[in-house]
Design an enzyme around this catalytic site. Structure first.
Site, mmCIF file in Angstrom:
data_model
loop_
_atom_site.group_PDB
_atom_site.id
_atom_site.type_symbol
_atom_site.label_atom_id
_atom_site.label_comp_id
_atom_site.label_asym_id
_atom_site.label_seq_id
_atom_site.Cartn_x
_atom_site.Cartn_y
_atom_site.Cartn_z
ATOM 1 N N ASP A 33 98.899 -20.861 32.322
ATOM 2 C CA ASP A 33 99.325 -21.928 33.219
ATOM 3 C C ASP A 33 100.720 -22.423 32.855
ATOM 4 O O ASP A 33 100.887 -23.273 31.983
ATOM 5 C CB ASP A 33 98.327 -23.096 33.146
ATOM 6 C CG ASP A 33 98.673 -24.141 34.193
ATOM 7 O OD1 ASP A 33 98.468 -23.856 35.388
ATOM 8 O OD2 ASP A 33 99.183 -25.222 33.833
ATOM 9 N N TYR A 38 108.176 -26.427 33.049
ATOM 10 C CA TYR A 38 107.905 -26.224 31.616
ATOM 11 C C TYR A 38 108.989 -25.379 30.929
ATOM 12 O O TYR A 38 109.026 -25.287 29.712
ATOM 13 C CB TYR A 38 106.551 -25.540 31.390
ATOM 14 C CG TYR A 38 105.341 -26.240 31.961
ATOM 15 C CD1 TYR A 38 105.421 -27.529 32.480
ATOM 16 C CD2 TYR A 38 104.099 -25.619 31.993
ATOM 17 C CE1 TYR A 38 104.315 -28.157 33.018
ATOM 18 C CE2 TYR A 38 102.983 -26.243 32.522
ATOM 19 C CZ TYR A 38 103.097 -27.507 33.041
ATOM 20 O OH TYR A 38 101.993 -28.120 33.573
ATOM 21 N N LYS A 63 104.356 -23.147 39.042
ATOM 22 C CA LYS A 63 104.262 -24.262 40.001
ATOM 23 C C LYS A 63 105.629 -24.653 40.565
ATOM 24 O O LYS A 63 106.662 -24.510 39.899
ATOM 25 C CB LYS A 63 103.649 -25.497 39.310
ATOM 26 C CG LYS A 63 102.406 -25.207 38.496
ATOM 27 C CD LYS A 63 101.731 -26.476 38.011
ATOM 28 C CE LYS A 63 100.637 -26.163 36.997
ATOM 29 N NZ LYS A 63 101.119 -25.968 35.635
ATOM 30 N N HIS A 96 103.074 -28.624 42.373
ATOM 31 C CA HIS A 96 102.815 -29.354 41.123
ATOM 32 C C HIS A 96 102.339 -30.790 41.372
ATOM 33 O O HIS A 96 101.506 -31.310 40.644
ATOM 34 C CB HIS A 96 104.120 -29.375 40.302
ATOM 35 C CG HIS A 96 103.905 -29.464 38.818
ATOM 36 N ND1 HIS A 96 104.691 -28.792 37.915
ATOM 37 C CD2 HIS A 96 102.993 -30.131 38.072
ATOM 38 C CE1 HIS A 96 104.280 -29.059 36.689
ATOM 39 N NE2 HIS A 96 103.247 -29.876 36.753
HETATM 40 P P1 NDP Z 1 95.425 -30.662 26.246
HETATM 41 O O1 NDP Z 1 94.352 -31.598 26.659
HETATM 42 O O2 NDP Z 1 95.235 -29.207 26.420
HETATM 43 O O3 NDP Z 1 95.742 -30.978 24.728
HETATM 44 C C1 NDP Z 1 96.795 -30.364 24.044
HETATM 45 C C2 NDP Z 1 97.011 -31.094 22.722
HETATM 46 O O4 NDP Z 1 95.845 -30.973 21.903
HETATM 47 C C3 NDP Z 1 98.168 -30.562 21.949
HETATM 48 O O5 NDP Z 1 98.771 -31.652 21.281
HETATM 49 C C4 NDP Z 1 97.518 -29.614 20.952
HETATM 50 O O6 NDP Z 1 98.308 -29.568 19.799
HETATM 51 C C5 NDP Z 1 96.191 -30.294 20.693
HETATM 52 N N1 NDP Z 1 95.097 -29.339 20.418
HETATM 53 C C6 NDP Z 1 94.860 -28.181 21.056
HETATM 54 N N2 NDP Z 1 93.751 -27.600 20.588
HETATM 55 C C7 NDP Z 1 93.280 -28.401 19.612
HETATM 56 C C8 NDP Z 1 92.157 -28.323 18.749
HETATM 57 N N3 NDP Z 1 91.317 -27.298 18.812
HETATM 58 N N4 NDP Z 1 91.968 -29.330 17.870
HETATM 59 C C9 NDP Z 1 92.818 -30.365 17.810
HETATM 60 N N5 NDP Z 1 93.899 -30.501 18.609
HETATM 61 C C10 NDP Z 1 94.127 -29.524 19.504
HETATM 62 O O7 NDP Z 1 96.768 -31.182 26.936
HETATM 63 P P2 NDP Z 1 97.823 -30.672 27.999
HETATM 64 O O8 NDP Z 1 98.346 -31.888 28.644
HETATM 65 O O9 NDP Z 1 98.756 -29.717 27.385
HETATM 66 O O10 NDP Z 1 96.953 -29.914 29.120
HETATM 67 C C11 NDP Z 1 96.682 -28.530 29.114
HETATM 68 C C12 NDP Z 1 97.517 -27.819 30.160
HETATM 69 O O11 NDP Z 1 97.274 -28.332 31.458
HETATM 70 C C13 NDP Z 1 99.037 -28.015 29.989
HETATM 71 O O12 NDP Z 1 99.540 -27.325 28.891
HETATM 72 C C14 NDP Z 1 99.515 -27.566 31.329
HETATM 73 O O13 NDP Z 1 99.482 -26.172 31.426
HETATM 74 C C15 NDP Z 1 98.452 -28.206 32.239
HETATM 75 N N6 NDP Z 1 98.884 -29.537 32.732
HETATM 76 C C16 NDP Z 1 99.148 -29.659 34.080
HETATM 77 C C17 NDP Z 1 99.569 -30.863 34.610
HETATM 78 C C18 NDP Z 1 99.857 -30.963 36.051
HETATM 79 O O14 NDP Z 1 100.399 -31.977 36.488
HETATM 80 N N7 NDP Z 1 99.505 -29.966 36.845
HETATM 81 C C19 NDP Z 1 99.748 -32.057 33.751
HETATM 82 C C20 NDP Z 1 99.380 -31.844 32.360
HETATM 83 C C21 NDP Z 1 98.957 -30.628 31.905
HETATM 84 P P3 NDP Z 1 98.905 -28.198 19.198
HETATM 85 O O15 NDP Z 1 99.665 -27.494 20.274
HETATM 86 O O16 NDP Z 1 99.775 -28.690 18.095
HETATM 87 O O17 NDP Z 1 97.700 -27.409 18.733
#
Ligand code: NDP
Length: 261
Positions: A33, A38, A63, A96
């Site tokens: 995604d 991004y 997006k 988006h």
């Molecule tokens: P998430 O809910 O996926 O959380 C990501 C965070 O959690 C990061 O800080 C990551 O840190 C941490 N993390 C990941 N795995 C673990 C684990 N197993 N244990 C502890 N911490 C963990 O957040 P996102 O907002 O990134 O959402 C996921 C995806 O959704 C985005 O990346 C994007 O692709 C999409 N998105 C779409 C939006 C839209 O408007 N359409 C808006 C927001 C997100 P680290 O990387 O350091 O592991």
């Protein structure tokens, strides 16, 4: 459509994004995604091309950004994304955010791209009930996907949107399924995780899968990319699901489209 994918927001273009995609492919992820916003489409395309995984097995999402709305502007923005990805037709292209006044023209552009075979599936993101109803009233192609923020802490407040999607055979993709990490320490989530012998992150992802959502957790850490995909060998009981369903606090971790006209 794979039910688990790698979220790519805040994966830096270059080595970080490439390594994350390469590792995710090795751990069985087949959905990615990204978004023009991004700024990591090039790395996504490169990592897939270099992986040896057949292109047809991978679902690549990108997006349309808010400043690129409008019929002609959306077509142009798509071409730029497609070029950066360098993978030929794009599997899934999403609007988006439901930009007021321009989203209808943008949807027409996505329909054109779909008709021309440049995009295999088209969809939206951050569309709430009123945005969906407007879209369904004029769309010639029904969106394949609506990507919205979904986790136990927003579940009840998003339920009407989820139901509307289901009634129209629109897949619901859950973004920020780990609440961006903000509720991984919640005592009730931790209690379920302990009872299942799993981590809080795995419990939140599993919760979404059991609701039939497509889950796209993001991580840049190898161990977490692996952990987040290890969610198919256990099941949450009805009791645990009900506990998690009850955690709603209308949590929005980034932007909240509820009041977007
Ligand atoms: P998430 O809910 O996926 O959380 C990501 C965070 O959690 C990061 O800080 C990551 O840190 C941490 N993390 C990941 N795995 C673990 C684990 N197993 N244990 C502890 N911490 C963990 O957040 P996102 O907002 O990134 O959402 C996921 C995806 O959704 C985005 O990346 C994007 O692709 C999409 N998105 C779409 C939006 C839209 O408007 N359409 C808006 C927001 C997100 P680290 O990387 O350091 O592991």
């Amino acid at each position: 459509m794979p039910v688990l994918g790698l979220g790519m927001w805040r994966l830096r273009e270059g080595k970080q994004a490439r390594d994350a995609v390469r590792l995710a492919l090795q751990h069985g992820y087949r959905l990615f995604d990204s978004a023009s916003y991004y700024r990591n489409e090039r790395s996504l395309g490169q990592a897939i091309r270099e992986s040896g995984v057949p292109r047809g097995e991978v679902v690549v999402t990108t997006k349309l950004w808010n400043s690129d709305h409008g019929y002609e502007a959306a077509l142009r923005a798509f071409r730029r994304s497609q070029e950066r990805l360098g993978l030929g037709p794009v599997d899934l292209y999403l609007i988006h955010w439901p930009v007021q006044g321009r989203r209808k023209d943008s949807w027409r552009a996505l329909e054109t791209l779909h008709e021309e075979g440049e995009v295999r599936s088209i969809g939206v993101s951050n569309y709430m009930v009123h945005h969906m109803e407007e879209l369904l009233a004029h769309a010639e192609v029904v969106p394949a996907v609506n990507q919205i923020e979904l986790h136990p802490f927003s579940y009840r407040s998003r339920r009407a949107t989820v139901e509307l999607c289901r009634q129209n055979d629109i897949a619901v993709e859950a973004y920020s399924p780990l609440t961006k990490g903000r509720r991984l320490g919640d005592a009730r989530v931790e209690a379920v995780a302990t009872a299942c012998g799993k981590t809080p992150a795995q419990v939140l992802i599993r919760w979404g899968l059991q609701h039939g959502f497509v889950e796209i957790p993001k991580s840049s850490h190898p161990a977490r990319i692996h952990e987040n995909a290890d969610v198919f060998g256990f099941e949450l009981s009805r009791e645990h699901m009900e506990t998690l369903d009850g955690l709603d606090e209308a949590l929005s971790t980034s932007w909240d489209p509820t009041r977007q006209p």
